[in-house]
Structure formats: C-alpha cells, structure tokens
Design a protein around this motif. Structure first.
Motif, PDB file in Angstrom:
ATOM      1  N   LYS A  82      64.371  13.972-104.519  1.00  0.00           N
ATOM      2  CA  LYS A  82      63.093  14.401-105.076  1.00  0.00           C
ATOM      3  C   LYS A  82      62.005  14.417-104.008  1.00  0.00           C
ATOM      4  O   LYS A  82      61.907  13.519-103.170  1.00  0.00           O
ATOM      5  CB  LYS A  82      62.648  13.461-106.199  1.00  0.00           C
ATOM      6  N   ALA A  83      61.170  15.437-104.053  1.00  0.00           N
ATOM      7  CA  ALA A  83      60.007  15.489-103.176  1.00  0.00           C
ATOM      8  C   ALA A  83      59.013  14.401-103.545  1.00  0.00           C
ATOM      9  O   ALA A  83      58.948  13.971-104.707  1.00  0.00           O
ATOM     10  CB  ALA A  83      59.335  16.860-103.280  1.00  0.00           C
ATOM     11  N   ASP A  84      58.241  13.947-102.575  1.00  0.00           N
ATOM     12  CA  ASP A  84      57.169  12.989-102.824  1.00  0.00           C
ATOM     13  C   ASP A  84      55.965  13.773-103.363  1.00  0.00           C
ATOM     14  O   ASP A  84      55.390  14.586-102.652  1.00  0.00           O
ATOM     15  CB  ASP A  84      56.802  12.278-101.515  1.00  0.00           C
ATOM     16  N   PRO A  85      55.570  13.553-104.606  1.00  0.00           N
ATOM     17  CA  PRO A  85      54.471  14.343-105.185  1.00  0.00           C
ATOM     18  C   PRO A  85      53.127  14.114-104.500  1.00  0.00           C
ATOM     19  O   PRO A  85      52.216  14.934-104.640  1.00  0.00           O
ATOM     20  CB  PRO A  85      54.439  13.890-106.645  1.00  0.00           C
TER      21      PRO A  85
ATOM     22  N   SER B 240      58.987  20.887-101.913  1.00  0.00           N
ATOM     23  CA  SER B 240      60.405  21.197-102.069  1.00  0.00           C
ATOM     24  C   SER B 240      61.209  19.921-102.206  1.00  0.00           C
ATOM     25  O   SER B 240      61.080  18.993-101.398  1.00  0.00           O
ATOM     26  CB  SER B 240      60.930  21.996-100.880  1.00  0.00           C
ATOM     27  N   ASN B 241      62.063  19.893-103.237  1.00  0.00           N
ATOM     28  CA  ASN B 241      63.051  18.836-103.370  1.00  0.00           C
ATOM     29  C   ASN B 241      64.137  19.036-102.317  1.00  0.00           C
ATOM     30  O   ASN B 241      63.939  19.781-101.357  1.00  0.00           O
ATOM     31  CB  ASN B 241      63.642  18.864-104.782  1.00  0.00           C
ATOM     32  N   VAL B 242      65.280  18.392-102.486  1.00  0.00           N
ATOM     33  CA  VAL B 242      66.350  18.420-101.480  1.00  0.00           C
ATOM     34  C   VAL B 242      66.577  19.849-101.005  1.00  0.00           C
ATOM     35  O   VAL B 242      66.741  20.776-101.783  1.00  0.00           O
ATOM     36  CB  VAL B 242      67.644  17.792-102.040  1.00  0.00           C
TER      37      VAL B 242
ATOM     38  N   PHE C 257      71.061  14.853 -95.838  1.00  0.00           N
ATOM     39  CA  PHE C 257      70.240  15.682 -96.713  1.00  0.00           C
ATOM     40  C   PHE C 257      68.829  15.114 -96.793  1.00  0.00           C
ATOM     41  O   PHE C 257      68.582  13.961 -96.438  1.00  0.00           O
ATOM     42  CB  PHE C 257      70.856  15.772 -98.116  1.00  0.00           C
ATOM     43  N   ARG C 258      67.883  15.943 -97.292  1.00  0.00           N
ATOM     44  CA  ARG C 258      66.520  15.470 -97.454  1.00  0.00           C
ATOM     45  C   ARG C 258      65.676  16.531 -98.164  1.00  0.00           C
ATOM     46  O   ARG C 258      65.922  17.734 -98.011  1.00  0.00           O
ATOM     47  CB  ARG C 258      65.873  15.165 -96.106  1.00  0.00           C
ATOM     48  N   PRO C 259      64.688  16.111 -98.935  1.00  0.00           N
ATOM     49  CA  PRO C 259      63.649  17.043 -99.376  1.00  0.00           C
ATOM     50  C   PRO C 259      62.765  17.397 -98.179  1.00  0.00           C
ATOM     51  O   PRO C 259      62.734  16.677 -97.180  1.00  0.00           O
ATOM     52  CB  PRO C 259      62.863  16.235-100.426  1.00  0.00           C
ATOM     53  N   ILE C 260      62.029  18.505 -98.287  1.00  0.00           N
ATOM     54  CA  ILE C 260      61.104  18.859 -97.206  1.00  0.00           C
ATOM     55  C   ILE C 260      59.862  17.984 -97.259  1.00  0.00           C
ATOM     56  O   ILE C 260      59.453  17.404 -96.242  1.00  0.00           O
ATOM     57  CB  ILE C 260      60.694  20.345 -97.288  1.00  0.00           C
ATOM     58  N   THR C 261      59.249  17.889 -98.423  1.00  0.00           N
ATOM     59  CA  THR C 261      57.949  17.227 -98.511  1.00  0.00           C
ATOM     60  C   THR C 261      58.088  15.737 -98.788  1.00  0.00           C
ATOM     61  O   THR C 261      57.792  15.232 -99.866  1.00  0.00           O
ATOM     62  CB  THR C 261      57.056  17.922 -99.564  1.00  0.00           C
ATOM     63  N   GLN C 262      58.570  15.060 -97.800  1.00  0.00           N
ATOM     64  CA  GLN C 262      58.573  13.613 -97.628  1.00  0.00           C
ATOM     65  C   GLN C 262      58.981  13.385 -96.184  1.00  0.00           C
ATOM     66  O   GLN C 262      59.021  14.350 -95.418  1.00  0.00           O
ATOM     67  CB  GLN C 262      59.466  12.909 -98.656  1.00  0.00           C
ATOM     68  N   THR C 263      59.270  12.182 -95.765  1.00  0.00           N
ATOM     69  CA  THR C 263      59.445  11.939 -94.327  1.00  0.00           C
ATOM     70  C   THR C 263      60.772  11.301 -93.936  1.00  0.00           C
ATOM     71  O   THR C 263      60.991  11.047 -92.752  1.00  0.00           O
ATOM     72  CB  THR C 263      58.315  11.017 -93.815  1.00  0.00           C
ATOM     73  N   LYS C 264      61.664  11.079 -94.876  1.00  0.00           N
ATOM     74  CA  LYS C 264      62.891  10.344 -94.577  1.00  0.00           C
ATOM     75  C   LYS C 264      64.109  11.263 -94.527  1.00  0.00           C
ATOM     76  O   LYS C 264      64.167  12.296 -95.178  1.00  0.00           O
ATOM     77  CB  LYS C 264      63.121   9.244 -95.620  1.00  0.00           C
ATOM     78  N   LEU C 265      65.098  10.836 -93.741  1.00  0.00           N
ATOM     79  CA  LEU C 265      66.392  11.497 -93.667  1.00  0.00           C
ATOM     80  C   LEU C 265      67.435  10.590 -94.319  1.00  0.00           C
ATOM     81  O   LEU C 265      67.511   9.402 -94.017  1.00  0.00           O
ATOM     82  CB  LEU C 265      66.773  11.767 -92.212  1.00  0.00           C
ATOM     83  N   PHE C 266      68.244  11.155 -95.199  1.00  0.00           N
ATOM     84  CA  PHE C 266      69.253  10.402 -95.936  1.00  0.00           C
ATOM     85  C   PHE C 266      70.655  10.882 -95.559  1.00  0.00           C
ATOM     86  O   PHE C 266      70.842  12.008 -95.106  1.00  0.00           O
ATOM     87  CB  PHE C 266      69.070  10.593 -97.450  1.00  0.00           C
TER      88      PHE C 266
ATOM     89  N   SER D  38      60.840  18.102 -92.127  1.00  0.00           N
ATOM     90  CA  SER D  38      61.936  18.902 -91.597  1.00  0.00           C
ATOM     91  C   SER D  38      62.400  19.885 -92.664  1.00  0.00           C
ATOM     92  O   SER D  38      62.436  19.558 -93.846  1.00  0.00           O
ATOM     93  CB  SER D  38      63.106  18.009 -91.168  1.00  0.00           C
ATOM     94  N   HIS D  39      62.759  21.085 -92.217  1.00  0.00           N
ATOM     95  CA  HIS D  39      63.272  22.113 -93.123  1.00  0.00           C
ATOM     96  C   HIS D  39      64.792  22.206 -92.977  1.00  0.00           C
ATOM     97  O   HIS D  39      65.532  21.668 -93.773  1.00  0.00           O
ATOM     98  CB  HIS D  39      62.607  23.461 -92.823  1.00  0.00           C
ATOM     99  N   GLY D  40      65.257  22.896 -91.932  1.00  0.00           N
ATOM    100  CA  GLY D  40      66.682  23.050 -91.733  1.00  0.00           C
ATOM    101  C   GLY D  40      67.301  21.897 -90.962  1.00  0.00           C
ATOM    102  O   GLY D  40      66.619  21.166 -90.246  1.00  0.00           O
ATOM    103  N   MET D  41      68.641  21.752 -91.118  1.00  0.00           N
ATOM    104  CA  MET D  41      69.394  20.729 -90.393  1.00  0.00           C
ATOM    105  C   MET D  41      70.754  21.287 -90.001  1.00  0.00           C
ATOM    106  O   MET D  41      71.247  22.234 -90.607  1.00  0.00           O
ATOM    107  CB  MET D  41      69.586  19.477 -91.252  1.00  0.00           C
ATOM    108  N   TYR D  42      71.355  20.640 -88.996  1.00  0.00           N
ATOM    109  CA  TYR D  42      72.695  21.030 -88.569  1.00  0.00           C
ATOM    110  C   TYR D  42      73.281  19.877 -87.764  1.00  0.00           C
ATOM    111  O   TYR D  42      72.549  19.131 -87.114  1.00  0.00           O
ATOM    112  CB  TYR D  42      72.646  22.285 -87.692  1.00  0.00           C
ATOM    113  N   SER D  43      74.608  19.737 -87.797  1.00  0.00           N
ATOM    114  CA  SER D  43      75.278  18.691 -87.026  1.00  0.00           C
ATOM    115  C   SER D  43      76.221  19.325 -86.025  1.00  0.00           C
ATOM    116  O   SER D  43      76.885  20.325 -86.331  1.00  0.00           O
ATOM    117  CB  SER D  43      76.066  17.768 -87.964  1.00  0.00           C
ATOM    118  N   ASP D  44      76.266  18.757 -84.810  1.00  0.00           N
ATOM    119  CA  ASP D  44      77.174  19.301 -83.796  1.00  0.00           C
ATOM    120  C   ASP D  44      78.465  18.486 -83.718  1.00  0.00           C
ATOM    121  O   ASP D  44      78.686  17.560 -84.504  1.00  0.00           O
ATOM    122  CB  ASP D  44      76.475  19.411 -82.434  1.00  0.00           C
TER     123      ASP D  44
END
Length: 359
Positions: A194-197, A218-220, A234-243, A273-279
């Motif tokens: 969930k996004a942080d309101p 934006s949620n996840v 994964f993560r929502p855009i409008t908050q600050t943590k990465l899960f 953060s918007h997009g993500m990718y792992s190498d």
C-alpha cells in the motif's frame, strides 16, 4: 514482518534542488520524438523492445522493436492496430516487458488506455517467441476481478513456471501459474503493497499533483526477481522502503495471508523509486526521479549510486543486455499536461538510455 535492517540513505532530493551534471556514463540509445516510452526489454542478442502507452495526442505503436534507432511495430502491424472493438487481439495499452531466461519476450497489456477503466476483454499477458516472432501464449486473468485490477509489471520464473505481477489497482501481488493459467492474489492491502497516504511526491521542489489537485500516488508498482529465482523485490512508489520476500512463500498455497506477510522483509530505505531490476550477481537497480538517479542495492545491502544525470526525468523501466549495459526509459510523467494544469512541459524528444553495469 521480519525485523527491518535499514540501509542509511542520503535523501539528496530533500536537501537540494540543484540539477545534477550530465554524466558521461549515460548514453542515448534512441530518440522517440513525442512518443512516450515506458517498458523496455532486451534479448540475449541485444534486440531492444519498447512499449508506448495509448494517449490521445501521439500514438501509433503500442510495442516496437528498435532497429538502427528506429521504431518498428512488433510483432507485426496487426497487433498494433488499436481497436477497442477487438481488444482481445490488439494492443490496447501496453505497459511492461520482460525477457526471461529462455529468451522469450513477455508483454503485459493492462488494457487501461489514458488511465481510463480497463477494457476487460483486452487485459492480457503475452509470451512471444523471439526466434519466430510469433505469439505463443496469451493469459487473460479471467479469475481476477478485472474491473478493479491495474496490472503494472511482470517477472517470470522459468524454473517454477510462474509469473509474478504487481497490481497497484488492488495493492496486491499476483502469482500466475503458467501451466494452468490460474492466478492467486497475495499481500493484498498489506502495508508492504500500500502507498503511504501521507507521502507526497516532490520533483524539482514541486509536488506532483494532477489538474484536479490530486497527489500522484501508487501502490505496489516496481518489482524485481533475482536471477536464481530465490527473492522477489517489490515496493509502492509513494513511500520510501524496499521490500522483499522469498519466492518459496509466494508459491506455498497452504500459507494464510498473515503467514505470507510474516515473511516480508524491509530491505532498505531507498527514497522514491519507480522501476526495478535485478542482475546476475544480485544487485537490485532502482530509479530515483527526485534525485534524477539510478541506484542499486548490493547483495550485502549497501545502497550505491550508478549514475546521476539531469536527463533522467522520471526514469521508469529497466532492461539488461548481454552487452553489459543497463537500459532505461525516461517517461517524464511529471512533465505531462496532466500534472501541469494542461501545459506540456516535456523536454522532447523522449529517449532511451543505457549505462554500463557496475563491475
């Protein structure tokens, strides 16, 4: 959730609005005029594919292959002929791309043009054989509440034969069985999806609000799957943590929703953060629109900056080629008419960039 292990992070965007310098690390791959790029996928042969959202001003192809810097409709012109009366067999609003470890191209079409309610029959995930350029399989998500869903990104585990998708519309992770076509929705409404309101996105010192005064939220949204298929980020855009969560827990149908949520880890404080990718070595790349940067989280949880450049205007989606480059679209969403009282502030042309992966 497990006890968080935070990574210290300097929120540059909150300290200064100064524009970062142009970086020689950031190379322009292609320019698209007024056609806005979103998703990008790069094959093992370094073929490049880019998606373009349906909008009323500038639209011709939903999916294109970039050949010698030029857009070519892919897999053919027929799929790219927009037709609201035949959404099952046409691209309606292509969003995300992913090239899996077998070199198949996965195309996600949430079928929600110009942020309108989705054309239900058009929602689809497509598998395209890059050797033949033929569509091999289409998944329709008929077991989801499709009028509520807003699928956004996809990653594919070729070992388990499952696809993981983010659904910000329902704040959930969708796990799709590629053999049966059946899907499960996990972590729906969890605090990790969930996004942080109370979080208001700011870029260049300006809050990102639409023409009705509504804050961007934006949620996840962005997701990443490690190369060994062990971890899903994964993560929502409008908050600050990465899960993240181990994929074994996403694939155990015996677990209750609470038991699944108990295995979610907070990996880092990363800012927006918007997009993500792992190498292949486990680095997880994250875009950062306020700081106009690309950062990455190392396997030992260190947050590093790969490149910072004033051209990174809403850096959006990643792809990795076998050439040692990380490819990236810049969508400039915050500069579009919707977020500027009807005024177009996009810095044309739209571009696709690349940068060397860290050694």
């Amino acid at each position: 959730m497990k006890t968080p292990l935070f990574v210290s992070f300097l929120f540059m965007s909150s300290l200064t609005h100064a524009q970062p310098a142009l970086s020689p690390k950031l190379e322009t791959v292609a320019e698209f005029g007024k056609h806005q790029p979103i998703g990008v996928g790069v094959s093992k042969e370094n073929r490049i594919f880019v998606t373009f959202p349906k909008n009323p001003d500038n639209y011709d192809y939903g999916l294109a292959e970039i050949v010698n810097g030029q857009r070519r409709p892919y897999p053919n012109e027929e799929w790219n002929k927009w037709d609201s009366l035949n959404p099952q067999n046409r691209f309606i609003n292509v969003q995300a791309l992913f090239v899996d470890q077998t070199n198949a191209l996965w195309v996600l079409d949430p079928s929600n043009p110009a942020e309108q309610p989705p054309l239900i029959q058009g929602i689809k995930l497509m598998k395209i054989n890059l050797a033949t350029n033929q569509v091999e399989k289409i998944y329709r998500f008929e077991d989801l509440p499709r009028e509520k869903t807003a699928l956004n990104d996809v990653r594919v585990d070729t070992r388990r034969q499952v696809a993981y998708l983010s659904d910000p519309g329902r704040a959930t992770i969708v796990v799709l069985d590629l053999n049966t076509g059946k899907s499960r929705s996990l972590l729906e409404g969890d605090k990790s999806t969930k996004a942080d309101p109370d979080f208001h996105l700011k870029i260049d010192g300006k809050e990102v609000r639409d023409n009705k005064g509504k804050y961007f939220s934006s949620n996840v949204n962005g997701i990443a799957l490690t190369d060994d298929f062990k971890y899903f980020y994964f993560r929502p855009i409008t908050q600050t943590k990465l899960f993240r969560i181990e994929t074994q827990y996403l694939n155990d149908p015996k677990l209750t929703p609470a038991e699944v949520a108990a295995h979610v880890e907070i990996m880092a404080e990363t800012g927006v953060s918007h997009g993500m990718y792992s190498d292949k070595v486990g680095n997880v790349y994250l875009t950062d629109s306020p700081a106009k940067a690309v950062r990455y989280l190392t396997p030992d949880r260190k947050l590093e900056t790969l490149v910072q450049d004033s051209r990174l205007l809403w850096p959006d989606s990643f792809g990795i080629g076998s050439d040692g480059y990380l490819y990236l679209t810049a969508a400039q969403i915050h500069r579009t008419k919707k977020y500027n009282n009807g005024e177009d502030k996009v810095d044309y042309p739209f571009r696709l960039y690349r940068m060397k992966l860290p050694k």
